[in-house]
Design a protein around this motif. Sequence first.
Motif, PDB file in Angstrom:
ATOM      1  N   TRP A 114       0.861  -1.187   0.000  1.00  0.00           N
ATOM      2  CA  TRP A 114       0.000   0.000   0.000  1.00  0.00           C
ATOM      3  C   TRP A 114       0.898   1.238   0.000  1.00  0.00           C
ATOM      4  O   TRP A 114       1.877   1.310   0.732  1.00  0.00           O
ATOM      5  N   PRO A 116       0.598   5.507   0.256  1.00  0.00           N
ATOM      6  CA  PRO A 116      -0.348   6.588   0.533  1.00  0.00           C
ATOM      7  C   PRO A 116      -0.650   7.355  -0.755  1.00  0.00           C
ATOM      8  O   PRO A 116       0.223   7.510  -1.596  1.00  0.00           O
ATOM      9  N   HIS A 145      -0.475   4.471   6.994  1.00  0.00           N
ATOM     10  CA  HIS A 145      -1.668   5.306   6.809  1.00  0.00           C
ATOM     11  C   HIS A 145      -1.741   6.357   7.924  1.00  0.00           C
ATOM     12  O   HIS A 145      -1.954   7.544   7.680  1.00  0.00           O
ATOM     13  N   ASP A 150      -3.119  10.214   6.380  1.00  0.00           N
ATOM     14  CA  ASP A 150      -3.908  10.018   5.168  1.00  0.00           C
ATOM     15  C   ASP A 150      -5.402  10.029   5.500  1.00  0.00           C
ATOM     16  O   ASP A 150      -5.827   9.422   6.479  1.00  0.00           O
ATOM     17  N   THR A 152      -7.863   8.744   3.737  1.00  0.00           N
ATOM     18  CA  THR A 152      -8.605   7.610   3.186  1.00  0.00           C
ATOM     19  C   THR A 152      -9.236   6.805   4.323  1.00  0.00           C
ATOM     20  O   THR A 152      -8.551   6.467   5.291  1.00  0.00           O
ATOM     21  N   PHE A 154     -10.156   3.764   6.447  1.00  0.00           N
ATOM     22  CA  PHE A 154      -9.571   2.429   6.633  1.00  0.00           C
ATOM     23  C   PHE A 154     -10.383   1.664   7.663  1.00  0.00           C
ATOM     24  O   PHE A 154     -10.839   2.223   8.653  1.00  0.00           O
ATOM     25  N   ALA A 180      -5.719   9.844  11.222  1.00  0.00           N
ATOM     26  CA  ALA A 180      -6.102   9.131   9.997  1.00  0.00           C
ATOM     27  C   ALA A 180      -7.243   8.170  10.332  1.00  0.00           C
ATOM     28  O   ALA A 180      -7.161   7.435  11.318  1.00  0.00           O
ATOM     29  N   LEU A 182      -9.350   5.189  11.003  1.00  0.00           N
ATOM     30  CA  LEU A 182      -9.130   3.739  11.079  1.00  0.00           C
ATOM     31  C   LEU A 182     -10.088   3.154  12.108  1.00  0.00           C
ATOM     32  O   LEU A 182     -10.088   3.560  13.263  1.00  0.00           O
TER      33      LEU A 182
END
Lengths: 255, 90
Positions: A114, A116, A145, A150, A152, A154, A180, A182
């Motif tokens: 993965w 970023p 992450h 990041d 995004t 998760f 981030a 998660l």
Amino acid sequence: MSEVQQLQAAPRTAWHVAEVTETRRETPTAARISLDVVGWPGNLAGQHLDVRLTAPDGYTATRSYSIASSGDGERVVLAVDRLPDGEVSPFLVDELRAGDRLEVHGPLGAFFVWRPPASGAVGRPVQLIAGGSGVVPLVAIARAHADAGDATPFRLLYSVRTPDDVFFAAELEAARRGPAPLEVEFVYTRSAPDGSGGPVGRITRERLAAAVIGADAAPIVYVCGSTGFVERVAAWLIELGHDQAAIRTERYGGT
Amino acid sequence: MQHFDGNLLAGPLAEVFAFDPTTARARCNGCGAVAELATALVYRSGAGSVARCRGCGAVLLSLVEGDGRRFVNFTGTGAIEITTAGRDDA
């Protein structure tokens, strides 16, 4: 331009001599092993390395281990679970000491990794699914992450025997509390923490469906665990409508 | 016999190729399926590894090592497709 950037993004693979800087108990059956690898070019989150042991008579045994760390630098962290009939893992878990040296080949793998997304972009959501020690490369991804801040979304679904068997519990909790996004959910297969109230037992298709990011959100899904775990989960994901091309799998054998 | 997957081939094949071929998409001569080598089923023994198609089970490639030599046999693999960097500029 992008050619140069992509070439730089995959660190060069080579054999290195690693010195063990620390080894400690990670779970009742696993050790966390920190290595100092002179010349290590850094690694992407999710990559692995091969460890080669050579006996005095010249017999060699090579095994692959996922890397729990990522990024630049010569420090590499592994977490190794002892396989009862293993040739290499009992030595790594029970015998290896700080100051010992190992031959390692890496960083390896370009599939189960993965990166970023480019500065500030929100990528496709990411679903991580771990069975047992299969969480190790997913810890590297979750921490990368978190470290990147990041945005995004998760989610980690982690199937594990008991609370004592959780790898990198503190690091996962820190990543979960970080900026981030998660979410972490555990499936306990033998015993759950007191008062958790959740069902105990192997993951089922229904439990999976309820816990993971839905196919309609088109997540990229990383699944790592024993071969049986990975194949069950990947088949269910496809039944649940996930795109096979978006499912990345890594099997470590076993049952 | 237990199996693994093509991620495991990254190490041995890195000593043969100038790039990591586990993300290359290989066509199975058995059934025509095209998939990343990393997704193949890999069986391992002391002598080496055999990668089989996830779809039909046909042997895609075998790797045998020993005696200071390494044999790589792409028995059942048709074309392999490699994504080259910098496509956006092409």
